[in-house]
Design an enzyme around this catalytic site. Structure first.
Site, PDB file in Angstrom:
ATOM      1  N   GLU A  13       0.813  -1.214   0.000  1.00  0.00           N
ATOM      2  CA  GLU A  13       0.000   0.000   0.000  1.00  0.00           C
ATOM      3  C   GLU A  13       0.848   1.266   0.000  1.00  0.00           C
ATOM      4  OE1 GLU A  13      -4.035  -1.528   2.241  1.00  0.00           O
ATOM      5  OE2 GLU A  13      -2.314  -0.980   3.486  1.00  0.00           O
ATOM      6  N   ASP A 193     -12.060  -5.440  -3.300  1.00  0.00           N
ATOM      7  CA  ASP A 193     -12.944  -6.612  -3.296  1.00  0.00           C
ATOM      8  C   ASP A 193     -14.288  -6.190  -2.723  1.00  0.00           C
ATOM      9  OD1 ASP A 193     -13.057  -7.524  -0.205  1.00  0.00           O
ATOM     10  OD2 ASP A 193     -11.037  -6.818  -0.683  1.00  0.00           O
TER      11      ASP A 193
END
Length: 225
Positions: A13, A193
């Protein structure tokens, strides 16, 4: 010059942010590495806190104690929790809270607050940048808990109780620490997701794409704050 803190849970990230910022001065405090760069006139400090709320809260407090940032941006990927939110969309936190803790314990005992508000100026900046990048974004509640949500029944339960736009494992803890320290805060998350039975498969496929997208947005935000 402002000092802007960026906190992500996983190395992936922060990888694109660190590549763009280049070689950094790295300081080590309380088990965390803090990468310090100067970028477009501001001091940018980023740290990988690790996954889940304890890691996130500890890292945020150490960041604030040692660098006194003007604001904290929590970045990374998250699971979508609103039917309008699709994979690779951006969710900008309006407020953050834990989904796995009875609010009574936070509201009736210190800190006497269970929902932690995001900073208005940071929300506006994030939304503006998403417009520049032509990326669909939503302002909404983000909830956090000690689990990767990949069960449709659990997702439905969280949706019914909290009506969130996204779910992750850190935002509420970072927001909690910033609230106690009176430090402006926002979580900017890209959906990797749908937090359902296919969540793990979707995460593996879209995590890098989502991480790159939100990294670009957060770096642009640092130029406008």
């Amino acid at each position: 010059m402002k000092t802007i803190a960026i906190i992500g849970a996983m190395p992936s990230e922060l990888a694109d942010i660190r590549t763009t910022l280049g070689e950094a001065d790295v300081k080590h405090f309380s088990g965390f590495d803090f990468y310090i760069n100067y970028y477009n006139g501001n001091k940018i400090i980023n740290a990988c806190c690790g996954i889940a709320k304890v890691n996130a809260a500890l890292c945020t407090q150490v960041m604030i104690d040692n660098f006194t940032p003007d604001c904290v941006i929590n970045t990374g990927v998250a699971g979508g929790m609103n039917t309008s939110v699709k994979v690779c969309d951006i969710v900008i936190s309006t407020e953050v809270l834990p989904h796995d803790l009875d609010q009574h314990f936070l509201v009736d005992y210190p800190p006497y607050c269970g929902i932690f508000q995001s900073d208005n100026t940071l929300m506006e900046t994030a939304e503006k940048v998403c417009g520049e990048f032509n990326v669909k974004c939503f302002r909404g509640r983000i909830v956090s808990g000690e689990a990767f949500i990949s069960d449709s029944r659990l997702k439905t339960s969280i949706q019914e109780k909290f009506n969130p736009y996204a779910v992750d494992m850190e935002s509420a803890a970072v927001g909690h620490a910033c609230y106690l320290n009176k430090t402006p805060y926002i979580s900017v998350r890209c959906i990797s997701d749908n937090a359902d039975d296919d969540g793990a498969m979707s995460f593996d496929e879209f995590e890098k794409i989502a991480a790159k997208r939100v990294s670009d947005i957060v770096l642009r935000m640092t130029e406008l704050i």
